[in-house]
Design a protein around this motif. Structure first.
Motif, PDB file in Angstrom:
ATOM      1  N   LEU A   1      31.526  23.227  38.580  1.00 21.27           N
ATOM      2  CA  LEU A   1      30.075  23.479  38.449  1.00 21.27           C
ATOM      3  C   LEU A   1      29.330  22.160  38.248  1.00 21.27           C
ATOM      4  O   LEU A   1      28.288  21.922  38.868  1.00 21.27           O
ATOM      5  CB  LEU A   1      29.798  24.435  37.279  1.00 21.27           C
ATOM      6  CG  LEU A   1      30.361  25.854  37.405  1.00 21.27           C
ATOM      7  CD1 LEU A   1      30.051  26.667  36.154  1.00 21.27           C
ATOM      8  CD2 LEU A   1      29.794  26.575  38.621  1.00 21.27           C
ATOM      9  N   ALA A   2      29.895  21.298  37.382  1.00 22.66           N
ATOM     10  CA  ALA A   2      29.217  20.017  37.099  1.00 22.66           C
ATOM     11  C   ALA A   2      29.134  19.169  38.368  1.00 22.66           C
ATOM     12  O   ALA A   2      28.115  18.510  38.623  1.00 22.66           O
ATOM     13  CB  ALA A   2      29.974  19.263  36.005  1.00 22.66           C
ATOM     14  N   HIS A   3      30.173  19.212  39.171  1.00 27.23           N
ATOM     15  CA  HIS A   3      30.170  18.433  40.402  1.00 27.23           C
ATOM     16  C   HIS A   3      29.099  18.937  41.361  1.00 27.23           C
ATOM     17  O   HIS A   3      28.403  18.158  42.031  1.00 27.23           O
ATOM     18  CB  HIS A   3      31.560  18.514  41.050  1.00 27.23           C
ATOM     19  CG  HIS A   3      31.745  17.511  42.137  1.00 27.23           C
ATOM     20  ND1 HIS A   3      31.929  17.866  43.447  1.00 27.23           N
ATOM     21  CD2 HIS A   3      31.739  16.158  42.124  1.00 27.23           C
ATOM     22  CE1 HIS A   3      32.036  16.777  44.184  1.00 27.23           C
ATOM     23  NE2 HIS A   3      31.939  15.731  43.412  1.00 27.23           N
ATOM     24  N   ARG A   4      28.921  20.244  41.420  1.00 24.54           N
ATOM     25  CA  ARG A   4      27.864  20.827  42.265  1.00 24.54           C
ATOM     26  C   ARG A   4      26.476  20.421  41.750  1.00 24.54           C
ATOM     27  O   ARG A   4      25.563  20.147  42.509  1.00 24.54           O
ATOM     28  CB  ARG A   4      27.968  22.367  42.284  1.00 24.54           C
ATOM     29  CG  ARG A   4      29.095  22.935  43.074  1.00 24.54           C
ATOM     30  CD  ARG A   4      29.002  22.586  44.548  1.00 24.54           C
ATOM     31  NE  ARG A   4      29.762  21.432  44.921  1.00 24.54           N
ATOM     32  CZ  ARG A   4      29.411  20.541  45.854  1.00 24.54           C
ATOM     33  NH1 ARG A   4      28.294  20.654  46.503  1.00 24.54           N
ATOM     34  NH2 ARG A   4      30.161  19.519  46.129  1.00 24.54           N
ATOM     35  N   ILE A   5      26.332  20.417  40.421  1.00 28.82           N
ATOM     36  CA  ILE A   5      25.038  20.038  39.827  1.00 28.82           C
ATOM     37  C   ILE A   5      24.710  18.606  40.244  1.00 28.82           C
ATOM     38  O   ILE A   5      23.594  18.308  40.679  1.00 28.82           O
ATOM     39  CB  ILE A   5      25.089  20.181  38.281  1.00 28.82           C
ATOM     40  CG1 ILE A   5      25.153  21.666  37.912  1.00 28.82           C
ATOM     41  CG2 ILE A   5      23.882  19.510  37.630  1.00 28.82           C
ATOM     42  CD1 ILE A   5      25.407  21.948  36.443  1.00 28.82           C
ATOM     43  N   GLN A   6      25.717  17.747  40.163  1.00 28.44           N
ATOM     44  CA  GLN A   6      25.466  16.347  40.553  1.00 28.44           C
ATOM     45  C   GLN A   6      25.147  16.237  42.040  1.00 28.44           C
ATOM     46  O   GLN A   6      24.271  15.470  42.429  1.00 28.44           O
ATOM     47  CB  GLN A   6      26.678  15.503  40.201  1.00 28.44           C
ATOM     48  CG  GLN A   6      26.716  15.215  38.714  1.00 28.44           C
ATOM     49  CD  GLN A   6      27.428  13.910  38.405  1.00 28.44           C
ATOM     50  OE1 GLN A   6      28.337  13.534  39.124  1.00 28.44           O
ATOM     51  NE2 GLN A   6      27.029  13.258  37.338  1.00 28.44           N
TER      52      GLN A   6
END
Ligand code: ADP
Ligand code: MG
Length: 464
Positions: free
Chosen positions: A91-96
């Motif tokens: 999820l964090a990678h998608r946010i970035q």
């Protein structure tokens, strides 16, 4: 704690946009494009920390390793902890990735809705990744978070499609294709792990656990999935859509290995077959050939060689969107940080479907674009008559009227690229061969889980 929200467009950036893109007006409603900050409480540092964690490709074997339902409490806890070990980094990678889009895109209301959904989902996971899930009460709460995650992101495709159509004048189409391909492929894996835990939980607790377990199902995976059954089911649905839209429904014949079965995810196969049949039915009807049946041939090749499969994968990749599917390229891709596909498993049973229609084929000028997200030839006439700019309005209208339920015959332009993403996720592929003036053949290859027989015999808790 810092709130992570879509930044407001600074006046300087607006002026700079106008200087460099004077031929393209700044969107007049740009002020409404900045959204109120989300209620998410994950700090920017936390997002960066999580996004930097390694993400390994998901395999079908990962999804069955906790055993068959009903699971014992220990196995259910292990499934929950395995799930939570994967999700935050994804999820964090998608946010970035969303943050790294040009400002004009991330500030679009539809794209920022998606962005806020990711922030929301990451914050709901915070209590679970900070310490292990140790009790069944915690597992229950975690399962609720998984249900929320699946629900929150269910409308992503039409929302995203709308956002990118609205922004498409302002960004490079190649950049859009690259982003969407990575994003939607990653989304397949994220949803799958969440849905798998949900399905295992449901089948292991409450009333379901007391009933006789289904020997063929491990959560969302069907160990004895019969392509012929899925084709008939999707034919029924697509036939109804055609009757509503055109008043006719072409017939469909299935031949080849009609009894074939393999281990795969019914949801994925249904999605792909529905999209491919919609294309075949639409072309058949619109070319006036609705009396010509669509022919689906099933081939099952349990010992397909890696070389053959790679050749097929190479075929399925269009020039402008090329991945290197040679052995070296494939290995590099699988281990690269953006890869989110399972490894190629040459020992797994392999099924190929050929969907053949007499719908007139694809004109050469369209052929180059069919794998691009948002490319569609649907509704162009109406859009032109209404003064639309060659497809954009048609796409937006179709999204507005169809929503996400796959219930319109065409128009989003996501059917082929997204089906290919689903097929490739676990090492399969899609290749299309058009005979312009006659019809189209689409070859869909899917790999199942290698050890289907062992998986069928495996008692609950057996690790495969
Ligand atoms: P959509 O169906 O929403 O237009 P797709 O990605 O499914 O989006 O297909 C993109 C385009 O490819 C279609 O609009 C159509 O022009 C062409 N196409 C796909 N499949 C076929 C087919 N079987 N016969 C003719 N044209 C096809
Ligand atoms: Mg389609």
């Amino acid at each position: 704690m810092l709130k992570a929200a879509v930044p407001r467009c600074p006046p300087l950036l607006q002026r700079r946009w106008q200087t460099h893109h004077s031929h393209q007006p700044f969107p007049p409603d740009i002020h409404q494009w900045s959204h109120p900050p989300s209620k998410a409480t994950v700090s920017d540092d936390e997002i960066s920390r999580l996004a930097a964690k390694p993400r390994r490709p998901l395999t079908l074997a990962d999804l069955v390793k906790h055993g068959k339902p009903p699971l014992r409490d220990a196995d259910l806890l292990s499934s929950a902890n395995f799930t939570v070990s994967l999700l935050p980094a994804r999820l964090a990678h998608r946010i970035q990735a969303l943050r790294n889009l040009p400002f004009i895109v991330v500030a679009n209301p539809n794209v920022s809705t998606i962005y806020n959904n990711y922030l929301h989902s990451l914050s709901t996971l915070e209590p679970f990744y900070k310490k292990p899930i140790e009790t069944i009460e915690e597992e229950m709460k975690f399962t609720e978070a998984m249900a929320d995650l699946v629900r929150t992101h269910s409308n992503t495709i039409p929302t995203m499609a709308k956002g990118f159509l609205q922004c498409r004048k302002y960004i490079d189409p190649a950049e859009v294709t690259k982003f969407l391909d990575q994003h939607l492929r990653a989304r397949i894996g994220t949803r799958l792990v969440a849905e798998q835990h949900l399905a295992l939980h449901m089948a292991s607790t409450g009333e379901a656990a007391k009933q006789k377990p289904d020997p063929n199902h491990v959560g969302v995976i069907d160990l004895g999935l019969r392509p012929a059954d899925v084709i008939r089911q999707c034919e029924g649905f697509v036939g109804e859509v055609c009757e509503l839209k055109y008043g006719v429904r072409p017939s469909l014949v299935i031949d080849g290995d009609t009894d074939a079965e393999f281990a795969h995810i019914p949801m994925h196969l249904e999605y792909i077959i529905t999209e491919l049949l919609k294309n075949a039915f639409r072309a058949t009807i619109e070319s006036g050939n609705e009396r010509e049946p669509i022919e689906v041939t099933i081939a099952s090749a349990p010992d397909v060689s890696t070389t053959k499969l790679q050749a097929l994968r190479k075929l399925s990749v269009s020039e402008e969107n090329a991945y290197d599917f040679s052995q070296d390229g494939l290995e590099e891709y699988c281990s690269s940080s953006d890869a989110d596909i399972g490894p190629l498993n040459s020992a797994a049973p392999c099924i190929t479907l050929r969907i053949r229609d007499r719908g007139g084929g694809i004109p050469p000028e369209a052929l180059a674009n069919i794998w691009s997200y948002s490319f569609t030839t649907f509704n162009n006439e109406q859009a032109a008559a209404a003064g639309g700019d060659n497809g954009t309005d048609a796409g937006l209208n179709t999204i507005a009227s169809s929503g996400s339920d796959q219930s319109s015959i065409a128009g989003l332009g996501y059917g082929l690229p997204l089906s290919r993403a689903y097929a490739e996720y676990f090492g399969g592929g899609i290749a299309l061969q058009s005979m312009y003036g006659w019809g189209t053949d689409v070859y869909l290859t899917l790999q199942g889980i290698g050890k289907m027989e062992e998986a069928k015999r495996a008692p609950s808790g057996y690790e495969i």
